[in-house]
Design a protein around this motif. Structure first.
Motif, mmCIF file in Angstrom:
data_model
loop_
_atom_site.group_PDB
_atom_site.id
_atom_site.type_symbol
_atom_site.label_atom_id
_atom_site.label_comp_id
_atom_site.label_asym_id
_atom_site.label_seq_id
_atom_site.Cartn_x
_atom_site.Cartn_y
_atom_site.Cartn_z
ATOM 1 N N LEU A 145 -5.415 1.580 7.802
ATOM 2 C CA LEU A 145 -6.061 0.980 6.628
ATOM 3 C C LEU A 145 -5.414 -0.358 6.281
ATOM 4 O O LEU A 145 -6.102 -1.329 5.936
ATOM 5 C CB LEU A 145 -5.989 1.938 5.433
ATOM 6 C CG LEU A 145 -6.963 3.119 5.476
ATOM 7 C CD1 LEU A 145 -6.608 4.155 4.410
ATOM 8 C CD2 LEU A 145 -8.410 2.636 5.277
ATOM 9 N N ASN A 193 0.798 -1.224 0.000
ATOM 10 C CA ASN A 193 0.000 0.000 0.000
ATOM 11 C C ASN A 193 0.836 1.283 0.000
ATOM 12 O O ASN A 193 0.291 2.363 -0.253
ATOM 13 C CB ASN A 193 -0.906 0.026 1.239
ATOM 14 C CG ASN A 193 -2.118 -0.872 1.081
ATOM 15 O OD1 ASN A 193 -2.562 -1.130 -0.043
ATOM 16 N ND2 ASN A 193 -2.653 -1.354 2.184
ATOM 17 N N MET A 194 2.125 1.153 0.290
ATOM 18 C CA MET A 194 2.915 2.362 0.520
ATOM 19 C C MET A 194 2.927 3.354 -0.642
ATOM 20 O O MET A 194 2.792 4.555 -0.422
ATOM 21 C CB MET A 194 4.336 1.985 0.911
ATOM 22 C CG MET A 194 5.083 3.166 1.494
ATOM 23 S SD MET A 194 6.412 2.610 2.536
ATOM 24 C CE MET A 194 5.517 1.532 3.633
ATOM 25 N N PRO A 195 3.063 2.884 -1.903
ATOM 26 C CA PRO A 195 3.066 3.868 -2.998
ATOM 27 C C PRO A 195 1.768 4.677 -3.065
ATOM 28 O O PRO A 195 1.772 5.814 -3.512
ATOM 29 C CB PRO A 195 3.222 3.000 -4.256
ATOM 30 C CG PRO A 195 3.770 1.702 -3.776
ATOM 31 C CD PRO A 195 3.254 1.511 -2.390
ATOM 32 N N LEU A 196 0.671 4.073 -2.632
ATOM 33 C CA LEU A 196 -0.622 4.758 -2.716
ATOM 34 C C LEU A 196 -0.966 5.481 -1.415
ATOM 35 O O LEU A 196 -1.492 6.595 -1.430
ATOM 36 C CB LEU A 196 -1.712 3.727 -3.026
ATOM 37 C CG LEU A 196 -3.021 4.289 -3.566
ATOM 38 C CD1 LEU A 196 -2.802 4.979 -4.903
ATOM 39 C CD2 LEU A 196 -4.048 3.165 -3.720
ATOM 40 N N TYR A 197 -0.688 4.870 -0.274
ATOM 41 C CA TYR A 197 -1.117 5.419 1.015
ATOM 42 C C TYR A 197 -0.045 6.286 1.676
ATOM 43 O O TYR A 197 -0.371 7.092 2.548
ATOM 44 C CB TYR A 197 -1.479 4.288 1.990
ATOM 45 C CG TYR A 197 -2.793 3.586 1.719
ATOM 46 C CD1 TYR A 197 -3.764 4.130 0.877
ATOM 47 C CD2 TYR A 197 -3.084 2.369 2.341
ATOM 48 C CE1 TYR A 197 -4.961 3.475 0.650
ATOM 49 C CE2 TYR A 197 -4.290 1.711 2.120
ATOM 50 C CZ TYR A 197 -5.218 2.260 1.270
ATOM 51 O OH TYR A 197 -6.403 1.609 1.058
ATOM 52 N N GLY A 198 1.217 6.091 1.330
ATOM 53 C CA GLY A 198 2.276 6.854 2.000
ATOM 54 C C GLY A 198 2.474 6.401 3.437
ATOM 55 O O GLY A 198 2.161 5.258 3.785
ATOM 56 N N TYR A 199 2.999 7.308 4.270
ATOM 57 C CA TYR A 199 3.411 6.981 5.632
ATOM 58 C C TYR A 199 2.391 7.472 6.655
ATOM 59 O O TYR A 199 1.583 8.325 6.375
ATOM 60 C CB TYR A 199 4.761 7.648 5.923
ATOM 61 C CG TYR A 199 5.832 7.226 4.975
ATOM 62 C CD1 TYR A 199 6.570 6.072 5.213
ATOM 63 C CD2 TYR A 199 6.096 7.947 3.816
ATOM 64 C CE1 TYR A 199 7.547 5.652 4.328
ATOM 65 C CE2 TYR A 199 7.083 7.537 2.922
ATOM 66 C CZ TYR A 199 7.794 6.393 3.191
ATOM 67 O OH TYR A 199 8.747 5.990 2.315
ATOM 68 N N GLU A 242 -7.205 -4.157 6.200
ATOM 69 C CA GLU A 242 -7.116 -5.007 5.018
ATOM 70 C C GLU A 242 -6.443 -6.338 5.349
ATOM 71 O O GLU A 242 -6.914 -7.409 4.932
ATOM 72 C CB GLU A 242 -6.302 -4.254 3.968
ATOM 73 C CG GLU A 242 -6.792 -4.475 2.580
ATOM 74 C CD GLU A 242 -6.005 -3.613 1.610
ATOM 75 O OE1 GLU A 242 -5.757 -2.422 1.911
ATOM 76 O OE2 GLU A 242 -5.629 -4.145 0.569
ATOM 77 N N ALA A 286 -2.502 5.471 7.161
ATOM 78 C CA ALA A 286 -2.103 4.438 6.210
ATOM 79 C C ALA A 286 -1.960 3.097 6.923
ATOM 80 O O ALA A 286 -2.419 2.049 6.433
ATOM 81 C CB ALA A 286 -0.781 4.829 5.539
#
Lengths: 231, 231
Positions: free
Chosen positions: A66, A53-59, A70, A63
């Protein structure tokens, strides 16, 4: 070389942070583990979902929350009770509500750096709102000349900050607990950097490196290190 | 008065945004409504949860997704199926993945403002990472002199930005779709502002006001408005 600006990382450099995430990871394992197959590495899957998820949600804690939800649904094949999901949301909220607890020596050291004439800039990743809330709660706000909340701490980001400050890289020294984010990219653009380790390091910040880097045991050693750099 | 810097809001001023949230709210009502008591205002409760979480979560799609999950559990008294929660997470992710679609006239107008010698600064609330991703995807990046992602668009924030730019408030003109965030606080510090309405306005941005404000039908009218201001 004359250091004019000292950059400080925030989480785990100025105040405790990773220990809170670590605690919630343990709670996640307790809460979700009892509904998951016995042979599954619950925290390993959580870490994988975070990475995905990091590229989409960041830090940051939103994040992370979420990703916990999931991962909990995936690990239990959809059978996680909603009370457990609510408990995870509450744990994430507790991370955002957590009082800011400064690390030993931080207030005195930042005060003394300021008194010595350095400009002090906090440079941090994470959630914009939460990082500013922590600065406000830290009592350090009046000692800081600027706060930069950034998406990535890479050479490009540091070069931009140095340019904005109107200085050269060799007038800039960075201090932080992550070799990957606080040290190597700053050395890469020709600045100075010191590593002040925290007792926990988030998996996403772990890195192998061969460079000789300056390691300080405590932020209290920063003023002397800066004098050595100049001297 | 000589305008030197034009501030532009981003969501629903440069590109479509609120229509995406509006669509997901409708999906929320469909997905969660079938598991909720028939007499409950599903979207009303979602809006209440969003308001409740705003001081802690701030703005943006991650905050919205967390509020959807929480509202879904509450509305169904914990009986929402995990497949529904997964669907809500996917809808939130789709908001983050959504391609940037510029509003009519944006690219030409920003290009022409730049050519006329104005500095262009985007000033936006929301999620730091997502807003920068949208700027990058918009194709406008090279036309912008600065991007400020802020927690609140109030008088204090605009005063700080104007100070940082080294100009006076009467050298600054702001354009955006929210009277509350883009117009009133800018007028409050002595700057100029124009309202360019979007066909949808998020509940949290709605406000009653008595001030006479400049309303433009399209961003295409901004260059003429700036000429009139200087005129």
């Amino acid at each position: 070389m004359k250091i004019q600006v000292v950059g400080l990382d925030a989480d785990d450099t100025l105040w405790h942070s990773e220990d809170g995430f670590h605690y919630v990871e343990q709670r996640f394992a307790e809460l979700v583990g009892q509904h998951s197959p016995a042979d599954i590495d619950v925290n390993g899957h959580l870490a994988a979902v975070e990475r995905r998820n990091m590229p989409l949600y960041g830090y940051g804690a939103k994040a992370f929350t979420l990703s916990m939800i999931e991962a909990a649904i995936e690990l239990t094949d959809g059978c996680v009770p909603s009370t457990t999901l609510q408990a995870l949301i509450e744990e994430g909220r507790a991370l955002l509500h957590r009082p800011v607890e400064l690390l030993d020596g931080v207030h005195e050291t930042v005060t003394s750096l300021r008194a010595s004439g350095y400009l002090i800039v906090v440079i941090t990743k994470g959630d914009l709102l939460h990082q500013h809330q922590k600065i406000a709660a830290s009592g350090l706000g009046d000692l800081l000349d600027d706060v930069e909340v950034v998406n990535e701490k890479d050479e490009e980001t540091y070069a931009r900050i140095v340019r904005t400050l109107g200085i050269e890289p060799d007038n800039f020294a960075m201090v932080g607990n992550s070799v990957k984010s606080d040290v190597l990219p700053v050395l890469g653009i020709g600045g100075s950097a010191a590593h002040v380790p925290y007792h926990l390091l988030w998996a996403a910040e772990q890195i192998e490196h061969e460079e000789d880097i300056e390691v300080l045991e405590s932020i209290r050693e920063v003023p002397d290190w800066l004098k050595r750099l100049t001297g």
